[in-house]
Design an enzyme around this catalytic site. Sequence first.
Site, short mmCIF file in Angstrom:
data_model
loop_
_atom_site.label_atom_id
_atom_site.label_comp_id
_atom_site.label_asym_id
_atom_site.label_seq_id
_atom_site.Cartn_x
_atom_site.Cartn_y
_atom_site.Cartn_z
N GLU A 177 -17.73 10.93 23.13
CA GLU A 177 -16.40 11.46 22.79
C GLU A 177 -16.14 11.60 21.29
OE1 GLU A 177 -13.31 11.78 25.22
OE2 GLU A 177 -15.21 12.53 26.01
N HIS A 224 -13.08 -3.80 3.55
CA HIS A 224 -11.63 -3.97 3.67
C HIS A 224 -11.10 -3.47 5.02
CE1 HIS A 224 -7.43 -3.63 1.63
NE2 HIS A 224 -7.32 -3.73 2.93
N HIS A 263 -7.45 -3.50 9.60
CA HIS A 263 -8.74 -4.11 9.31
C HIS A 263 -9.59 -4.12 10.58
CE1 HIS A 263 -6.36 -6.38 5.94
NE2 HIS A 263 -6.49 -5.08 5.70
N GLU A 297 0.82 -1.22 0.00
CA GLU A 297 0.00 0.00 0.00
C GLU A 297 0.86 1.27 0.00
OE1 GLU A 297 -2.99 -0.27 -0.66
OE2 GLU A 297 -3.82 -2.08 0.26
N HIS A 329 -3.02 1.94 8.36
CA HIS A 329 -4.14 1.19 7.79
C HIS A 329 -4.26 -0.12 8.53
CE1 HIS A 329 -6.58 -1.17 5.10
NE2 HIS A 329 -5.57 -1.98 4.83
#
Length: 271
Positions: A170, A211, A142, A117, A140
């Site tokens: 919050e 994803h 999952h 990525e 990144h």
Amino acid sequence: MRKNILEWSLMKEMIETTTNLYRLGWDERNGGNISILLDEQELSRYLDVTCVLRKIPIDFDASKLARHYLLVTGSGKYFKNIKKSPEESLGIIRINETGTELDILWGFSNEGFPTSELPTHLMSHIARKKVDTTHRVVMHNHATHLLAMSFTHELSEKAMTKTLWKMCTECLVVFPEGIGIIPWLVPGTNEIGEITAEKLKEVRLVLWPFHGIYGTGKNLDDVFGLIETAEKAAEVYTYVKSQGGIMQEMTDEQLKKLAKQFKVIPRKGYI
Ligand code: 2HA
Ligand code: ZN
């Protein structure tokens, strides 16, 4: 005398954070990736930056990050194993003068590569640096409940943001600008990088449907805290749905009061 890079507080924090992420179940197998912009002077205390191990071409224009250094997770590497083998799982790279190639300066031993990525990470850094001078980290993963919500919740940014804001008091304070959502796209491509980076001009969190999640911020704790807060809201949403759905919730007026008290500006047009 250069210091041992594994003793660098930033490296220790990276190892601790990735280990935590694995324990949370958000980085199964080789899922997830992180990159951190580094300060050249600080890095030089641990590494001879004139010593290039390998060079790798970049197939988009990364010239806006020319001469920038990054600590990056490795392609195909498991977060589970970072603590045990940091030099194989992580690497330090430098973008060259023209933004067409990167130098590997440390790590990625056994002929490893930076995360698949990397286009999204580099494009995201470019986008966030433009709007936030303190920006340094892209993460990144999952995150389970956010990922699940991409199946069960309407994929409109406004609707998703408001649901998350209302799941935990919050949330509005932590991400007043809301969450971005892109269409489903093939990961690892320049296209997903460009579309994610476009969203990051206005938000620090972007949901990749079916994803995972992308987050950005000024340091690892900041990004981790951001994703953790949204993920907690998504977890509460999961419980709320499984308990039979919403009976009552915060009103828009209450969200406005919250924003006033904490001096944050909610995304325009959302409440
Ligand atoms: O690095 O998570 O999106 C593995 C992934 C790809
Ligand atoms: Zn992923």
